[in-house]
Design a protein around this motif. Structure first.
Motif, PDB file in Angstrom:
ATOM      1  N   LYS A   1      46.073  44.069  48.261  1.00 30.30           N
ATOM      2  CA  LYS A   1      45.898  43.158  46.928  1.00 30.30           C
ATOM      3  C   LYS A   1      46.225  43.907  45.417  1.00 30.30           C
ATOM      4  O   LYS A   1      46.958  43.424  44.847  1.00 30.30           O
ATOM      5  CB  LYS A   1      44.616  42.500  46.793  1.00 30.30           C
ATOM      6  CG  LYS A   1      44.103  41.708  47.918  1.00 30.30           C
ATOM      7  CD  LYS A   1      42.791  41.337  47.808  1.00 30.30           C
ATOM      8  CE  LYS A   1      41.603  41.852  47.372  1.00 30.30           C
ATOM      9  NZ  LYS A   1      41.526  43.341  48.248  1.00 30.30           N
ATOM     10  N   SER A   2      45.478  45.102  45.371  1.00 31.28           N
ATOM     11  CA  SER A   2      45.731  45.523  44.173  1.00 31.28           C
ATOM     12  C   SER A   2      47.253  46.410  44.071  1.00 31.28           C
ATOM     13  O   SER A   2      47.632  46.356  43.007  1.00 31.28           O
ATOM     14  CB  SER A   2      44.706  46.849  43.940  1.00 31.28           C
ATOM     15  OG  SER A   2      43.461  46.084  43.814  1.00 31.28           O
TER      16      SER A   2
ATOM     17  N   PHE B   1      49.174  43.429  43.110  1.00 27.25           N
ATOM     18  CA  PHE B   1      48.856  43.094  41.521  1.00 27.25           C
ATOM     19  C   PHE B   1      49.512  43.944  40.795  1.00 27.25           C
ATOM     20  O   PHE B   1      50.258  43.611  39.630  1.00 27.25           O
ATOM     21  CB  PHE B   1      47.307  43.267  41.549  1.00 27.25           C
ATOM     22  CG  PHE B   1      46.899  42.848  40.209  1.00 27.25           C
ATOM     23  CD1 PHE B   1      46.853  41.522  39.686  1.00 27.25           C
ATOM     24  CD2 PHE B   1      46.368  43.605  39.116  1.00 27.25           C
ATOM     25  CE1 PHE B   1      46.320  41.178  38.532  1.00 27.25           C
ATOM     26  CE2 PHE B   1      46.000  43.151  38.010  1.00 27.25           C
ATOM     27  CZ  PHE B   1      46.110  42.097  37.629  1.00 27.25           C
TER      28      PHE B   1
ATOM     29  N   ASP C   1      43.155  39.837  40.438  1.00 24.08           N
ATOM     30  CA  ASP C   1      42.882  40.724  41.211  1.00 24.08           C
ATOM     31  C   ASP C   1      41.451  40.629  41.691  1.00 24.08           C
ATOM     32  O   ASP C   1      40.929  41.306  41.148  1.00 24.08           O
ATOM     33  CB  ASP C   1      43.482  42.067  41.341  1.00 24.08           C
ATOM     34  CG  ASP C   1      43.380  43.001  42.201  1.00 24.08           C
ATOM     35  OD1 ASP C   1      43.264  42.675  43.199  1.00 24.08           O
ATOM     36  OD2 ASP C   1      42.990  44.359  41.814  1.00 24.08           O
TER      37      ASP C   1
END
Length: 366
Positions: free
Chosen positions: A15-16, A19, A81
């Motif tokens: 995810k990060s 992002f 995020d």
């Protein structure tokens, strides 16, 4: 009109990293351990729109301006995020209560599901997209059941309202009790009046970013993932967060070459934006002139008067008419002057339903 997307998933699914790539700068901490993201990182991302550049070029030629002198103002998406959810998040496990609350602030949930092998990245869960999605959805459902219990305690004004609320909440409870998301159910307008203020997490639209290895991009079929997950393939994008991070470091020309190598026309941000727009039933109308070439976001079906209000709220009550032309016709004709000479600018009233790609001049009264 803003659009906010919550990037949601188990820890260490990418995810990060995704992002960071979307923002084209390191704004989130993409560390190799759960809960690297303690607070939701929020960033504004421009939605690439090739139409804006073409409109600007026409204006520059028409007005005899320097090339690239008209600023481009694409539509934007606000990305959250949100730190990795774990089993028990609805009860506070892994700081889950905070993170579930942050999802309420978004318009749409983007599930990031891990389908890549990397010995250097800790696996949380089974690295099975189906199992991971089930874990996250279970926590969303449990949190909604908690919200439901609180809603039941709110006193109604009269018996009629009480019965309507009880009936609606009973329907909601039956859906959640079966382990189903509220976004799969149909509700009447009257029911939505009761449901909407409660901000149920499972009522939000969902899209799915399957995070795969870059070498798998040409080989994997999104239909296979959609079939296993029991969702529409139209809501799925295959994306390599690692590749997107590398792509973000390149200039525009290098990015195009990089994408071509993998048989891709658009970057992850473009595909995510397009998918989010479609899922939320959004379109863009366009304005262009010497000051800027700009995209404005509206819900499909918005009329001209209300669209004018997106530019400035006063324009709604002062609306007179809209001068409208399709962007492609505008480009082909060479701008406002030629389009007017040929009678190609349509004059539309307040009830005209705006179309994606309409180039518009709003006529506003004093």
């Amino acid at each position: 009109m803003g659009l906010s997307v919550g990037i949601v998933g188990l820890p260490n699914v990418g995810k990060s990293t995704l992002f960071n790539a979307l923002l084209k700068r390191q704004q989130a901490l993409a560390a190799n351990y759960p809960f690297a993201t303690i607070e939701p990182n929020v960033g504004i991302v421009e939605v690439p729109d090739e139409r804006l550049g073409k409109l600007a070029q026409v204006i520059e030629v028409e007005e005899k301006l320097e090339p690239d002198s008209v600023p481009l103002k694409p539509a934007t998406i606000e990305f959250y995020d949100i730190a990795g959810l774990v089993a028990g998040a609805s009860k506070g496990e892994g700081l889950g209560n905070q993170f579930l609350a942050h999802i309420r602030e978004t318009d749409l949930i983007c599930h990031v599901l891990r389908a890549f092998q990397d010995e250097d990245v800790v696996i949380t869960g089974k690295m099975d997209p189906v199992d991971d999605l089930a874990t996250v959805r279970t926590e969303l459902i449990l949190k909604d059941l908690e919200t439901l219990e609180k809603a039941k305690k709110v006193k109604a004004k009269d018996l009629k309202e009480k019965l309507k609320i009880e009936s609606t909440l009973t329907k909601v409870e039956a859906i959640l009790a079966k382990g189903e998301m509220l976004n799969t159910a149909q509700f009447s307008d009257d029911e939505m009046v009761i449901i909407k203020p409660l901000c149920f997490l499972t009522s939000k639209p969902e899209i799915y970013a399957i995070n795969i290895s870059d070498e798998d991009i040409p080989n994997l079929d999104p239909n296979n993932f959609a079939s296993k997950l029991g969702i529409s393939v139209q809501d799925v994008i295959l994306i390599s967060a690692k590749m997107e991070a590398e792509l973000a470091e390149l200039n525009e020309s290098e990015q195009k070459d990089y994408l071509t190598e993998y048989g891709l026309k658009y970057s992850g941000i473009e595909r995510t934006a397009q998918l989010a727009y479609r899922k939320l039933n959004l379109i863009s109308f366009l304005t262009c002139g010497q000051i800027e070439s700009k995209a404005w976001t509206i819900v499909r079906g918005t009329n001209a008067q209300m669209a004018a209000g997106v530019i400035h709220t006063d324009f709604v009550k002062k609306f007179i008419k809209a001068n409208v032309i399709n962007w492609q016709e505008f480009v082909n004709l060479g701008g406002w002057k030629k389009a007017r000479e040929l009678g190609k600018i349509r004059q539309e009233g307040r009830d005209y339903i705006m179309q994606d790609g309409d180039v518009v001049e709003f006529m506003i009264g004093e």
